[in-house]
Scaffold this active site. Structure first.
Site, PDB file in Angstrom:
ATOM      1  N   TYR A 166       0.816  -1.322  -0.088  1.00 61.07           N
ATOM      2  CA  TYR A 166      -0.033  -0.174   0.094  1.00 61.07           C
ATOM      3  C   TYR A 166       0.719   1.342  -0.019  1.00 61.07           C
ATOM      4  O   TYR A 166       1.648   1.511   1.006  1.00 61.07           O
ATOM      5  CB  TYR A 166      -1.083  -0.028   1.226  1.00 61.07           C
ATOM      6  CG  TYR A 166      -2.058  -0.843   1.153  1.00 61.07           C
ATOM      7  CD1 TYR A 166      -2.616  -1.618   0.038  1.00 61.07           C
ATOM      8  CD2 TYR A 166      -2.911  -1.269   2.379  1.00 61.07           C
ATOM      9  CE1 TYR A 166      -3.665  -2.120   0.079  1.00 61.07           C
ATOM     10  CE2 TYR A 166      -3.867  -1.966   2.513  1.00 61.07           C
ATOM     11  CZ  TYR A 166      -4.330  -2.348   1.249  1.00 61.07           C
ATOM     12  OH  TYR A 166      -5.385  -3.199   1.407  1.00 61.07           O
ATOM     13  N   LYS A 200      -0.484  -7.821  -3.054  1.00 67.63           N
ATOM     14  CA  LYS A 200      -1.800  -7.541  -3.350  1.00 67.63           C
ATOM     15  C   LYS A 200      -1.739  -5.908  -3.653  1.00 67.63           C
ATOM     16  O   LYS A 200      -0.990  -5.278  -2.723  1.00 67.63           O
ATOM     17  CB  LYS A 200      -2.751  -7.682  -2.112  1.00 67.63           C
ATOM     18  CG  LYS A 200      -3.966  -6.989  -2.205  1.00 67.63           C
ATOM     19  CD  LYS A 200      -4.453  -6.823  -0.735  1.00 67.63           C
ATOM     20  CE  LYS A 200      -5.750  -5.722  -1.086  1.00 67.63           C
ATOM     21  NZ  LYS A 200      -6.131  -5.081  -0.023  1.00 67.63           N
TER      22      LYS A 200
HETATM   23  O1  LIG Z   1      -7.689  -6.600   0.874  1.00 68.95           O
HETATM   24  C1  LIG Z   1      -8.601  -5.751   1.179  1.00 68.95           C
HETATM   25  C2  LIG Z   1      -8.483  -5.413   2.813  1.00 68.95           C
HETATM   26  O2  LIG Z   1      -7.586  -5.850   3.326  1.00 68.95           O
HETATM   27  C3  LIG Z   1      -9.469  -5.123   0.260  1.00 68.95           C
HETATM   28  O3  LIG Z   1     -10.768  -4.977   0.802  1.00 68.95           O
HETATM   29  P1  LIG Z   1     -11.735  -4.236  -0.038  1.00 68.95           P
HETATM   30  O4  LIG Z   1     -12.088  -4.895  -1.295  1.00 68.95           O
HETATM   31  O5  LIG Z   1     -12.929  -3.966   0.946  1.00 68.95           O
HETATM   32  O6  LIG Z   1     -11.124  -2.915  -0.368  1.00 68.95           O
END
Ligand SMILES: O=C(CO)COP(=O)(O)O
Length: 297
Positions: A166, A200
């Site tokens: 992130y 991710k």
């Molecule tokens: O991996 C996620 C939160 O840990 C993504 O969640 P959302 O699809 O709600 O954004």
């Protein structure tokens, strides 16, 4: 289109490979793609995410939804894993999040403290662990140091490591924001450089190019952008996250473009469970139809 990664090409130890094989080939569609249900929003955002559909505040409901929807795994924090996961006898693989934080303090020096261990994950029967890395945060040094411990433990115990990469912090905001192409592309590369097995990412927004380095100021389509992000992850499998509620068309397009780019799968939370049960299952069914088009032998 990027070639989809095979498990045999990811430099995985035997234990990691066996666990990822279980996730990708023994659950969900069983075709090598993944659909994960993340449920850490109660920690990350607080109870407000459950106001729209209060049943979603009940972990038992969410785990049942993961089972009924044929998900490949559910990503939860230690407290819910301890108290609820084994009600369902591990029928859906567990991804144990090892760090997390509330959104009460500002993101200026974002750091997600570690509060659980890879040994907890082994004890709970997890098939993977999750670590949130804030790429671009001024707290990077501390983040990298705690990440290193998790990576080494995951390596020692044969536990696949999924990095929630992130982008965060003021410098990222100056360079187009956390879901700009610049930030997401860089985050995918960072996770790959630091030894994640799976990364991710948020879906990149190529139009958010203002104030980024000149090299990035290109007129990309969203397909070009996600193609480049998957390439930047190299031999690290990519999962694309859902984000806050959007129209179904937007979500299906995001899913389609991600899978066409060579992503291994999707990790969609709020767009799945912030709606009524039947609607959730219908939505998931459409996602599964998209994944079904991209088998990886
Ligand atoms: O991996 C996620 C939160 O840990 C993504 O969640 P959302 O699809 O709600 O954004």
């Amino acid at each position: 289109m990027t070639t989809r990664l095979r498990l045999s090409n990811c430099g995985l130890s035997a234990g990691k490979r066996a666990r990822l094989h279980r996730i990708l080939y023994k659950h969900g569609l069983g075709n090598g793609t993944a659909l994960f249900l993340p449920y850490d929003q109660g920690l990350e955002h607080g109870p407000r995410d459950f106001f729209a559909d209060p049943i979603a505040g009940d972990p038992r409901y969410i785990i049942r939804l993961a089972l009924e929807g044929g998900f490949n795994g559910i990503a939860i924090q230690i407290g819910l894993a301890e108290k609820f996961y084994w009600d369902y006898a591990g029928e859906v693989p567990l991804i144990l999040k090892l760090n997390g934080k509330t959104d009460i303090p500002s993101d200026a020096r974002a750091l997600s403290p570690v509060h659980a261990s890879v040994e907890d994950a082994v004890r709970l029967g997890a098939d993977a662990v999750g670590y949130t890395l804030y790429v671009g945060s001024p707290a990077q040094e501390e983040d990298f140091a705690q990440y290193r411990v998790v990576r080494q433990e995951a390596q020692r115990l044969g536990m696949p490591l999924i990095v929630w990469a992130y982008p965060r912090g003021e410098a990222i905001e100056r360079k187009g924001g956390k879901d700009s192409f610049y930030a997401v592309h860089y985050a995918a590369r960072v996770a790959s450089e630091l030894g994640a097995d799976v990364v991710k990412v948020n879906f990149p927004h190529p139009e958010k190019h203002t104030a980024v380095p000149a090299d990035y100021a290109i007129d990309f389509s969203s397909q070009d952008a996600i193609d480049a992000v998957v390439r930047a992850a190299n031999r690290t499998m990519v999962l694309v996250s859902g984000g806050s509620r959007a129209s179904d068309e937007v979500m299906f397009e995001k899913a389609q473009e991600s899978m066409s780019a060579g992503a291994t799968g999707l990790i969609f939370g709020r767009n799945v469970w912030q709606r009524d049960h039947e609607e959730s299952l219908k939505f998931v069914d459409r996602l599964r139809q998209i994944l079904a088009k991209y088998p990886t032998p």
